[in-house]
Scaffold this motif. Sequence first.
Motif, PDB file in Angstrom:
ATOM      1  N   THR A   5      -2.824   8.908   5.859  1.00  0.00           N
ATOM      2  CA  THR A   5      -4.372   8.555   4.548  1.00  0.00           C
ATOM      3  C   THR A   5      -3.366   7.326   3.629  1.00  0.00           C
ATOM      4  O   THR A   5      -2.660   7.216   3.589  1.00  0.00           O
ATOM      5  CB  THR A   5      -5.356   9.284   3.616  1.00  0.00           C
ATOM      6  N   GLU A   6      -4.643   6.369   3.441  1.00  0.00           N
ATOM      7  CA  GLU A   6      -4.128   5.360   2.107  1.00  0.00           C
ATOM      8  C   GLU A   6      -4.442   5.825   1.049  1.00  0.00           C
ATOM      9  O   GLU A   6      -4.988   6.558   0.815  1.00  0.00           O
ATOM     10  CB  GLU A   6      -4.882   3.977   2.349  1.00  0.00           C
ATOM     11  N   GLU A   7      -3.458   5.808   0.110  1.00  0.00           N
ATOM     12  CA  GLU A   7      -3.674   6.921  -1.566  1.00  0.00           C
ATOM     13  C   GLU A   7      -4.702   5.601  -2.029  1.00  0.00           C
ATOM     14  O   GLU A   7      -4.335   4.218  -2.379  1.00  0.00           O
ATOM     15  CB  GLU A   7      -2.245   6.737  -2.402  1.00  0.00           C
ATOM     16  N   THR A   8      -5.894   6.256  -2.285  1.00  0.00           N
ATOM     17  CA  THR A   8      -6.419   5.464  -3.561  1.00  0.00           C
ATOM     18  C   THR A   8      -6.645   5.923  -5.237  1.00  0.00           C
ATOM     19  O   THR A   8      -7.136   4.954  -6.241  1.00  0.00           O
ATOM     20  CB  THR A   8      -8.242   5.724  -2.918  1.00  0.00           C
ATOM     21  N   ASP A   9      -5.755   7.234  -5.179  1.00  0.00           N
ATOM     22  CA  ASP A   9      -6.130   7.248  -6.809  1.00  0.00           C
ATOM     23  C   ASP A   9      -4.977   7.100  -7.201  1.00  0.00           C
ATOM     24  O   ASP A   9      -3.740   7.153  -6.919  1.00  0.00           O
ATOM     25  CB  ASP A   9      -5.359   8.804  -6.634  1.00  0.00           C
TER      26      ASP A   9
ATOM     27  N   LYS B  75       0.823  -0.942   0.423  1.00  0.00           N
ATOM     28  CA  LYS B  75      -0.361  -0.447   0.102  1.00  0.00           C
ATOM     29  C   LYS B  75       0.846   1.429  -0.351  1.00  0.00           C
ATOM     30  O   LYS B  75       1.677   1.415   0.819  1.00  0.00           O
ATOM     31  CB  LYS B  75      -1.046  -0.087   1.350  1.00  0.00           C
TER      32      LYS B  75
END
Length: 796
Positions: free
Chosen positions: A255-259, A239
Amino acid sequence: MHRLSTTARSSSVSALLRYGGALRRDVLAPISSSHLTKVGEKDSQARWFSILGSDKSSTIESANHPNLRKDLFLGRRCESTAAESSASSSPPAERYEYQAEVSRLMDLIVNSLYSNKEVFLRELISNASDALDKLRFLSVTEPGLLKEEVDFDIRIQTDKDNGIISITDTGIGMTRQELVDCLGTIAQSGTAKFLKALKDSKDAGGDNNLIGQFGVGFYSAFLVSDRVVVSTKSPKSDKQYVWEGEANASSYTITEETDPEKMIPRGTRLTLYLKRDDKGFAHPERIQKLVKNYSQFVSFPIYTWQEKGFTKEVEVDEDTDEAKKDGQDEKTEKKKKTKTVVEKYWDWELENETQPIWLRNPKEVTKEEYNEFYKKTFNEYLEPLASSHFTTEGEVEFRSILFVPAFAPSGKDDIINPKTKNIRLFVKRVFISDDFDGELFPRYLSFVKGVVDSNDLPLNVSREILQESRIVRIMRKRLVRKAFDMILGISMSENREDYEKFWENFGKHLKLGCIEDRENHKRIAPLLRFFSSQSEEELIGLDEYVENMKPDQKDIYYIASDSVTSAKNTPFLEKLAEKDLEVLFLIDPIDEVAIQNLKSYKEKNFVDISKEDLDLGDKNEEKEKEMKQEFGQTCDWIKKRLGDKVASVQISNRLSSSPCVLVSGKFGWSANMERLMKAQSMGDASSLEFMRSRRVFEINPDHAIIRNLDAAYKTNPDDEDALRAIDLLYDAALVSSGFTPDNPAQLGGKIYEMMGMALTGKWSTNDQFQSTVTQPHIPETVEAEVVEPTEAGGQK
């Protein structure tokens, strides 16, 4: 826990910053929304407590936390007991953990730690370089870390319209927990921890070039940024995480990067949102300049996003009307023409393709490469006179290249200003500073230019200032020694003009070294050059003077004056010239002080021939005794006439053609020094009078004037002409010896009077002419003529 007062917090913060990279996570609180501090990083089950909680005290038992027992930063409060009380009756000591007010600590780092804002880029590039170095090192034992085929590089992209800077590296990256540990805890250095692991590892070996050890370099981003976003992907994690913090906040978010568009294969991307006043840093040219200045020699390639352009030919349509031809309809034809245009585009540009020349073997570097490096690094257009490339190992290890310029700076203020920018200091190939206050080179060697690269220099936390230490003193000694070796090489060159050029530009610097650096007198003295009584056209060194000394000559003689002409015509030189003894001419204002500080050279003392008690090695005690008996009373008579103007009147052993001379006291100023001190704009009249010292009037018993005065004393010691002759003789000796008469007009009047007496009747027997000449010298007659009209007016 006890809530600390503001004063206590400030003092604890100062203590923490003082210890820099030695801080531990159980000392400083992580910057989190809950303001929690973790106690004991090695404990399997960590306990969290609030640093901003209630005022209730809670004692930390050392038995439950063995790490705290060893912690250097634990506070201790001991209650005082009476001197006669036994140790067993003393109350147990209570332990407390230092607290840090996070917002105040951040404020200190951003506003007080760094003196120059532009170093933020140096610190962030250094962190990126460390991340790449860690990955390269770990990949040797863990090849799986390189599963993503990505080059090792650092890329910097800017958006000058919005004031954004993005710095991306393909290094080791960070996991979520590492983000908390490294960026969430101020002064928690991942590099320091990595170096400790290498040291503890049995198979650790080889050189490492990791830079950051204090754990505060990342926060230099807030020097210019309101907000910083860190997006990172570790090869150990699937992740990608985003860390975000603001300058004036005491918390951050993860936060976790989702883009998908923001995903990176490996490494870290820092995005800086600049403050309004600092948006100028987002210009590509500014970034390029900072990279070349601070990080040009980082071992990994650094690319910047630059606007480029290329020229090309394009077609241009031009409509023309042509006249109607016979049998043809009118029509318009288009003639095709071309013009050159510049088409712009954006692309990556490599900024640090130059390999550090000081890391190469000196045998493999040509003279042309040294000269090119010198010109490029120091913005010079002439080749240096000499260079020295060396590596120092042992107690202190560093690499350096030193240069001697061909010419001095046009302003010539370096000899006055102790802070020079001639030595560029690098630590692990990262530029630190070129602004020093004599730490690496003394002021008199400020003309020497060069670079110094070391891996273990003691720097302050901001890595901008050298800390005073034994390592710095040893380094300074070795650099100074190498500089002297380089200058000595120029002096021994077959081309004599090289050293003449050097001496013309930097000779005063070495003379200043005689005054300021007593430890290096033996290195400076052979490099000095002077004119002399036997070398009025060419400068000679002290070695050459000693070689030319007479067998029975014990001292090195010198005379200080304002020019070679006045020095060679001084009456002090008469007897020495007869004996063929060479005398050095000190014609620069600094020469006399420099020689007096040297005192001796090769066991030969420096002797000023203008001072009393001059010993030329030819003393004849019987002759001196006879002269004193013959002229002793005459000397006393002259002394009585001159009074306090002189300390004594003596028979001279340094004159042959002059009747007399005025010499200085042994421990006072010479005539030349007195002249220089009078010319000082900030001179002190009281000290001038104190240092003028005694003056000794020496007479030449073989001169006709002195013999005539001796006869006058023996026949009529009260004769006015004889007494006036003594006064004039003293004034003449004052001028010829280099002193300044107190009343020049009075001296001029005496000379005119003597000229009138000497010239009377020489070319004419006219009595009227004679009376005209002699009349102005009879003041009584003039006074009588003035008084008579006044008395007549009174009768009326």
